[in-house]
Design an enzyme around this catalytic site. Structure first.
Site, PDB file in Angstrom:
ATOM      1  CB  THR A 241      40.435  40.300  40.414  1.00 43.85           C
ATOM      2  OG1 THR A 241      40.061  40.866  39.152  1.00 43.85           O
ATOM      3  CG2 THR A 241      41.657  41.035  40.952  1.00 43.85           C
TER       4      THR A 241
ATOM      5  CE1 TYR B 176      52.774  44.102  29.024  1.00 46.97           C
ATOM      6  CE2 TYR B 176      52.587  44.929  26.785  1.00 46.97           C
ATOM      7  CZ  TYR B 176      53.351  44.681  27.903  1.00 46.97           C
ATOM      8  OH  TYR B 176      54.675  45.030  27.922  1.00 46.97           O
TER       9      TYR B 176
ATOM     10  CE1 TYR C 178      36.001  42.488  37.424  1.00 48.39           C
ATOM     11  CE2 TYR C 178      37.300  40.563  36.821  1.00 48.39           C
ATOM     12  CZ  TYR C 178      36.920  41.503  37.754  1.00 48.39           C
ATOM     13  OH  TYR C 178      37.463  41.476  39.011  1.00 48.39           O
TER      14      TYR C 178
ATOM     15  CE  LYS D  33      33.466  41.572  40.272  1.00 37.20           C
ATOM     16  NZ  LYS D  33      34.591  40.684  40.687  1.00 37.20           N
TER      17      LYS D  33
END
Length: 318
Positions: free
Chosen positions: A49, A112, A142, A172
């Site tokens: 990110t 999305y 993630y 994570k």
């Protein structure tokens, strides 16, 4: 329990520098990644990110990963972000990572469509893993629902672990909810679990997690690494060290994180172009930049001075 000691400690989602025309500064990217490793980062979660990965094309990500390896950055210290909304894009990035020698990838869910069921998410991850079919490639899930709005449930992780125990190796957690991190560690002690912020580093380690993958590692890698070192080796007031890195994190979180980190790097590298972000993000305003520097000065923090002094302390410990 940490299942693979090569995936432990402090990993950094390296910032991606851009030229003023918004093209990638390849040389700056390589130099920054090298600097992070020199300052004690255990590895780099490039194209996360903080890297503005989803403002990069698939081709740009693949090219930059190849550039890092060609420049001598060890592939085993890279955990590239590969998560895309389109399965073929994710598969392509997984194959690129494996061909270059990376042992693990960090995979977002398809982000999305919102409100999707676990069945659809399982089908996505399953399809990617089946298509890649690479021996030894480990997938780190993630979890970052504040951004994706697509959480990874304990039930989904359990199903993925049963189906792909050799591939789905870790997670994570950037959800910001420590109780979720704790639950994942508790339910899956064989997985390698990273907190997504150093504010949870010590608690993660105390509960059996692996460490953290954290944005502010871009500016405070040595300070965060010192907490991990003192926890694993013993000695020193690890709670005080944790309080120190949390205080710095608190300042950073008072601003939009990526522009703030880039503004600090612009000063550190003496290159104003480092402040450039790709739209829709906007660069940190000058007045915000002055406030950011003032607050960090109140903590006696600067990138260069902090890293230099901490590296000296770390060497004295070893």
């Amino acid at each position: 329990m940490v299942s693979d000691l090569s995936y432990a400690g402090v990993w950094v989602p390296a910032l991606t520098p851009f030229h003023p025309d918004l093209s990638v500064d390849r040389d700056g990217f390589v130099a920054h990644c090298r600097w992070l490793l020199e300052q004690g980062a255990d590895g780099l979660a490039v194209f996360g990110t903080t890297s503005e990965a989803n403002s990069l094309s698939v081709a740009e990500r693949a090219d930059l990963l190849e550039e890092l390896v060609r420049a001598g950055v060890p592939a085993e210290k890279l955990m590239p972000g590969v998560g895309c909304c389109a399965i073929p894009d994710t598969v392509h990035l997984c194959r690129c990572a494996r061909e270059l020698g990376c042992g693990a990838v960090l995979m977002l869910p398809p982000f999305y469509y919102k409100g999707v069921e676990d069945e659809g998410l399982f089908a996505y991850f399953s399809s990617v893993i089946e298509h890649v079919a690479a021996d030894g490639l480990q997938v780190f899930l993630y979890h970052i629902p504040p951004v994706t709005r697509v959480p990874l449930s304990i039930a989904l992780i359990s199903r993925l672990r049963r189906a792909y125990p050799d591939q789905v190796a870790g997670l994570k957690d950037s959800g910001g909810d420590w109780s979720y991190t704790r639950d994942v560690i508790s339910h899956f002690p064989e997985m390698t679990v990273f907190a997504g912020s150093e504010r949870f580093l010590l608690e993660t380690l105390r509960h059996g997690g692996a460490g953290c993958i954290t944005a502010s590692g871009n500016v405070n890698p040595a300070g965060i690494r010192l907490v991990f070192e003192h926890w694993t080796r013993g000695g020193g007031d690890v709670d005080a060290l944790q309080a120190s890195i949390t205080a710095i994190r608190n300042v950073l979180e008072g601003f939009t994180m990526i522009p703030a980190l880039k503004a600090l790097c612009a000063g550190h590298y003496r290159n104003p172009a480092w402040g450039t972000v790709r739209p829709p993000l906007t660069a940190l305003a000058a007045i915000e930049g002055r406030s950011l520097h003032r607050q960090l000065e109140d903590l006696a923090f600067s990138i260069a001075d902090n890293c230099q002094s901490i590296l000296k302390r770390s060497r004295s410990v070893s």
